[in-house]
Write a protein that holds these residues in place. Structure first.
Motif, PDB file in Angstrom:
ATOM      1  N   MET A   1      -1.881   1.594   7.589  1.00 19.03           N
ATOM      2  CA  MET A   1      -2.159   2.507   6.476  1.00 19.03           C
ATOM      3  C   MET A   1      -0.983   2.545   5.495  1.00 19.03           C
ATOM      4  O   MET A   1      -1.173   2.667   4.284  1.00 19.03           O
ATOM      5  N   LYS A   2       0.244   2.440   6.006  1.00 20.86           N
ATOM      6  CA  LYS A   2       1.408   2.454   5.134  1.00 20.86           C
ATOM      7  C   LYS A   2       1.402   1.250   4.201  1.00 20.86           C
ATOM      8  O   LYS A   2       1.739   1.364   3.011  1.00 20.86           O
ATOM      9  N   ALA A   3       1.028   0.083   4.745  1.00 19.38           N
ATOM     10  CA  ALA A   3       1.012  -1.126   3.919  1.00 19.38           C
ATOM     11  C   ALA A   3      -0.056  -1.027   2.824  1.00 19.38           C
ATOM     12  O   ALA A   3       0.164  -1.454   1.686  1.00 19.38           O
ATOM     13  N   ILE A   4      -1.213  -0.475   3.158  1.00 16.16           N
ATOM     14  CA  ILE A   4      -2.281  -0.318   2.169  1.00 16.16           C
ATOM     15  C   ILE A   4      -1.832   0.618   1.048  1.00 16.16           C
ATOM     16  O   ILE A   4      -2.009   0.326  -0.144  1.00 16.16           O
ATOM     17  N   THR A   5      -1.268   1.757   1.429  1.00 19.10           N
ATOM     18  CA  THR A   5      -0.778   2.710   0.427  1.00 19.10           C
ATOM     19  C   THR A   5       0.300   2.085  -0.446  1.00 19.10           C
ATOM     20  O   THR A   5       0.322   2.273  -1.672  1.00 19.10           O
ATOM     21  N   ALA A   6       1.188   1.330   0.177  1.00 15.97           N
ATOM     22  CA  ALA A   6       2.271   0.694  -0.568  1.00 15.97           C
ATOM     23  C   ALA A   6       1.740  -0.294  -1.595  1.00 15.97           C
ATOM     24  O   ALA A   6       2.202  -0.339  -2.744  1.00 15.97           O
ATOM     25  N   MET A   7       0.748  -1.105  -1.207  1.00 12.64           N
ATOM     26  CA  MET A   7       0.211  -2.092  -2.132  1.00 12.64           C
ATOM     27  C   MET A   7      -0.577  -1.444  -3.259  1.00 12.64           C
ATOM     28  O   MET A   7      -0.572  -1.942  -4.397  1.00 12.64           O
ATOM     29  N   VAL A   8      -1.253  -0.344  -2.989  1.00 10.97           N
ATOM     30  CA  VAL A   8      -1.952   0.381  -4.060  1.00 10.97           C
ATOM     31  C   VAL A   8      -0.940   0.921  -5.067  1.00 10.97           C
ATOM     32  O   VAL A   8      -1.144   0.832  -6.287  1.00 10.97           O
ATOM     33  N   VAL A   9       0.175   1.462  -4.573  1.00 12.89           N
ATOM     34  CA  VAL A   9       1.232   1.951  -5.460  1.00 12.89           C
ATOM     35  C   VAL A   9       1.805   0.804  -6.290  1.00 12.89           C
ATOM     36  O   VAL A   9       2.067   0.962  -7.496  1.00 12.89           O
ATOM     37  N   VAL A  10       1.995  -0.349  -5.673  1.00 13.94           N
ATOM     38  CA  VAL A  10       2.519  -1.511  -6.391  1.00 13.94           C
ATOM     39  C   VAL A  10       1.579  -1.925  -7.516  1.00 13.94           C
ATOM     40  O   VAL A  10       2.016  -2.208  -8.642  1.00 13.94           O
ATOM     41  N   GLN A  11       0.298  -1.955  -7.241  1.00 16.29           N
ATOM     42  CA  GLN A  11      -0.664  -2.369  -8.269  1.00 16.29           C
ATOM     43  C   GLN A  11      -0.761  -1.355  -9.401  1.00 16.29           C
ATOM     44  O   GLN A  11      -0.921  -1.730 -10.570  1.00 16.29           O
ATOM     45  N   ILE A  12      -0.660  -0.088  -9.072  1.00 19.35           N
ATOM     46  CA  ILE A  12      -0.652   0.936 -10.125  1.00 19.35           C
ATOM     47  C   ILE A  12       0.602   0.785 -10.991  1.00 19.35           C
ATOM     48  O   ILE A  12       0.545   0.892 -12.222  1.00 19.35           O
ATOM     49  N   ALA A  13       1.740   0.535 -10.341  1.00 21.19           N
ATOM     50  CA  ALA A  13       2.981   0.320 -11.088  1.00 21.19           C
ATOM     51  C   ALA A  13       2.879  -0.907 -11.978  1.00 21.19           C
ATOM     52  O   ALA A  13       3.378  -0.911 -13.122  1.00 21.19           O
ATOM     53  N   THR A  14       2.223  -1.958 -11.498  1.00 24.50           N
ATOM     54  CA  THR A  14       2.028  -3.164 -12.301  1.00 24.50           C
ATOM     55  C   THR A  14       1.126  -2.887 -13.497  1.00 24.50           C
ATOM     56  O   THR A  14       1.372  -3.384 -14.611  1.00 24.50           O
ATOM     57  N   ALA A  15       0.089  -2.091 -13.275  1.00 26.43           N
ATOM     58  CA  ALA A  15      -0.802  -1.737 -14.373  1.00 26.43           C
ATOM     59  C   ALA A  15      -0.070  -0.936 -15.447  1.00 26.43           C
ATOM     60  O   ALA A  15      -0.244  -1.167 -16.658  1.00 26.43           O
ATOM     61  N   VAL A  16       0.773  -0.002 -15.020  1.00 26.70           N
ATOM     62  CA  VAL A  16       1.565   0.776 -15.975  1.00 26.70           C
ATOM     63  C   VAL A  16       2.494  -0.134 -16.771  1.00 26.70           C
ATOM     64  O   VAL A  16       2.691   0.049 -17.988  1.00 26.70           O
ATOM     65  N   LEU A  17       3.068  -1.131 -16.097  1.00 28.51           N
ATOM     66  CA  LEU A  17       3.964  -2.064 -16.788  1.00 28.51           C
ATOM     67  C   LEU A  17       3.233  -2.829 -17.884  1.00 28.51           C
ATOM     68  O   LEU A  17       3.758  -2.982 -18.999  1.00 28.51           O
ATOM     69  N   ASN A  18       2.028  -3.303 -17.606  1.00 30.47           N
ATOM     70  CA  ASN A  18       1.260  -4.030 -18.615  1.00 30.47           C
ATOM     71  C   ASN A  18       0.943  -3.145 -19.819  1.00 30.47           C
ATOM     72  O   ASN A  18       0.989  -3.593 -20.970  1.00 30.47           O
ATOM     73  N   SER A 166      11.539  -4.416 -10.761  1.00 32.49           N
ATOM     74  CA  SER A 166      12.508  -5.322 -10.131  1.00 32.49           C
ATOM     75  C   SER A 166      13.126  -4.732  -8.879  1.00 32.49           C
ATOM     76  O   SER A 166      13.669  -5.464  -8.058  1.00 32.49           O
ATOM     77  N   GLY A 167      13.078  -3.424  -8.721  1.00 36.19           N
ATOM     78  CA  GLY A 167      13.640  -2.790  -7.535  1.00 36.19           C
ATOM     79  C   GLY A 167      12.593  -2.447  -6.498  1.00 36.19           C
ATOM     80  O   GLY A 167      12.506  -3.069  -5.438  1.00 36.19           O
ATOM     81  N   MET A 168      11.740  -1.485  -6.802  1.00 33.66           N
ATOM     82  CA  MET A 168      10.765  -0.996  -5.833  1.00 33.66           C
ATOM     83  C   MET A 168       9.716  -2.038  -5.490  1.00 33.66           C
ATOM     84  O   MET A 168       9.437  -2.302  -4.321  1.00 33.66           O
ATOM     85  N   VAL A 169       9.139  -2.659  -6.513  1.00 32.75           N
ATOM     86  CA  VAL A 169       8.008  -3.567  -6.285  1.00 32.75           C
ATOM     87  C   VAL A 169       8.433  -4.798  -5.495  1.00 32.75           C
ATOM     88  O   VAL A 169       7.719  -5.246  -4.580  1.00 32.75           O
ATOM     89  N   ILE A 170       9.580  -5.366  -5.808  1.00 36.44           N
ATOM     90  CA  ILE A 170      10.044  -6.554  -5.087  1.00 36.44           C
ATOM     91  C   ILE A 170      10.281  -6.233  -3.616  1.00 36.44           C
ATOM     92  O   ILE A 170       9.909  -6.999  -2.723  1.00 36.44           O
ATOM     93  N   ALA A 171      10.890  -5.077  -3.358  1.00 36.19           N
ATOM     94  CA  ALA A 171      11.150  -4.694  -1.972  1.00 36.19           C
ATOM     95  C   ALA A 171       9.850  -4.468  -1.203  1.00 36.19           C
ATOM     96  O   ALA A 171       9.705  -4.919  -0.061  1.00 36.19           O
ATOM     97  N   ILE A 172       8.892  -3.793  -1.824  1.00 41.89           N
ATOM     98  CA  ILE A 172       7.620  -3.511  -1.147  1.00 41.89           C
ATOM     99  C   ILE A 172       6.834  -4.796  -0.921  1.00 41.89           C
ATOM    100  O   ILE A 172       6.261  -5.017   0.152  1.00 41.89           O
ATOM    101  N   ASN A 173       6.797  -5.663  -1.920  1.00 42.45           N
ATOM    102  CA  ASN A 173       6.082  -6.932  -1.764  1.00 42.45           C
ATOM    103  C   ASN A 173       6.684  -7.782  -0.653  1.00 42.45           C
ATOM    104  O   ASN A 173       5.958  -8.373   0.158  1.00 42.45           O
ATOM    105  N   ALA A 174       8.011  -7.843  -0.612  1.00 44.58           N
ATOM    106  CA  ALA A 174       8.670  -8.627   0.437  1.00 44.58           C
ATOM    107  C   ALA A 174       8.354  -8.058   1.813  1.00 44.58           C
ATOM    108  O   ALA A 174       8.105  -8.811   2.766  1.00 44.58           O
ATOM    109  N   TRP A 175       8.343  -6.735   1.937  1.00 50.36           N
ATOM    110  CA  TRP A 175       8.040  -6.098   3.224  1.00 50.36           C
ATOM    111  C   TRP A 175       6.589  -6.342   3.633  1.00 50.36           C
ATOM    112  O   TRP A 175       6.306  -6.657   4.800  1.00 50.36           O
ATOM    113  N   CYS A 176       5.661  -6.245   2.684  1.00 47.13           N
ATOM    114  CA  CYS A 176       4.242  -6.451   3.004  1.00 47.13           C
ATOM    115  C   CYS A 176       3.946  -7.896   3.354  1.00 47.13           C
ATOM    116  O   CYS A 176       3.160  -8.178   4.270  1.00 47.13           O
TER     117      CYS A 176
END
Length: 267
Positions: A1-18, A166-176
């Motif tokens: 469940m932690k990995a799913i939540t983390a990836m959803v947060v990453v995708q939302i952060a990516t959407a905000v970046l765009n 460059s900080g949060m997303v890279i770390a979460i992606n590497a962990w997932c």
């Protein structure tokens, strides 16, 4: 469940970046200047994190490593970011997000071993990429007014891209990727597309046409079809490898059992 939540947060952060990229370009910021500033500040942010979390994995700097970092910065940071932001300027945030879904997941797990780890990989990639991006930006536009920053959407976009992505997303992606595998990370890529399509229609006044919706469905469906086939392929490979390992273990047991036993009766 932690990995799913983390990836959803990453995708939302990516959407905000765009969306922020689109707003910065609409504000008149040159895409190449935006890329140069993003990579430069990302280097300043990631370098301390690399020493803090992966000090023991610091790579030995050689000419081969420098060349690899230069290629990584050019192909993994400068060109993709420049093309993405330029595409945002010419089209829409939704279209750019849909095109990003077509991009295959290129993880730097193997490359990061040569760089010493995910943080060092990102740091060296951003460092060399920032140098290349600054040279390209100055050659493209020498007007220093374009490089001037203020307390506006441009500075906020650069700070968000440098710190959050460059900080949060890279770390979460590497962990997932390390814990669940690259296919797991790829499954969540359409989430950013949906968020950008919904938010962009309100903030950026982008119109969702029927053709765009149909094309998006085809893209996402094709992605999941490829991922499904890749998952089936990996499952078919795993039993074969397990069978080979089992045979090796069995053969070892047979060879050991065939050895003559030593008598324990001491005269």
């Amino acid at each position: 469940m932690k990995a799913i939540t983390a990836m959803v947060v990453v995708q939302i952060a990516t959407a905000v970046l765009n969306i922020l990229f689109k707003l910065a370009v609409v504000d008149g910021m040159e895409p190449r200047v935006l890329v140069a500033y993003r990579l430069f500040f990302a280097t300043l942010f990631m370098l301390p994190l690399s020493f803090i979390f992966q000090r023991e994995k610091r790579p030995e700097f050689t000419w081969n490593l420098l060349l690899l970092a230069l290629l990584s910065g050019l192909l993994g940071a400068v060109l993709p970011s420049t093309f993405t932001i330029t595409g945002l300027a010419l089209t829409s945030a939704t279209f750019a997000s849909a095109a990003a879904v077509l991009t295959p997941l290129i993880t730097f797990v193997k490359v990061s071993k040569q760089f010493g780890g995910a943080y060092w990989n990102a740091t060296l990639m951003n460092l060399t990429g920032s140098v290349v991006a600054v040279i390209i930006g100055l050659c493209w536009n020498c007007d220093l007014k374009e490089w001037k920053l203020g307390w506006n959407i441009r500075l906020f976009t650069i700070a968000y891209a440098s710190i959050v992505m460059s900080g949060m997303v890279i770390a979460i992606n590497a962990w997932c990727v390390e814990s669940r595998g690259p296919l797991f990370v790829s499954v969540f890529s359409p989430v950013a597309l949906v968020v950008v399509a919904l938010v962009g229609s309100f903030i950026l006044n982008e119109t969702l046409h029927v053709g765009s919706i149909i094309g998006t469905v085809i893209i996402v469906g094709g992605l999941y079809l490829v991922l499904w086939g890749k998952n089936k392929e990996m499952k078919s490979i795993m039993p074969a490898s397990d069978f080979i390992e089992t045979n090796k273990t069995t053969n070892k047991d047979i060879s050991l059992n065939s050895l003559p036993t030593l008598s324990t009766n001491v005269p």
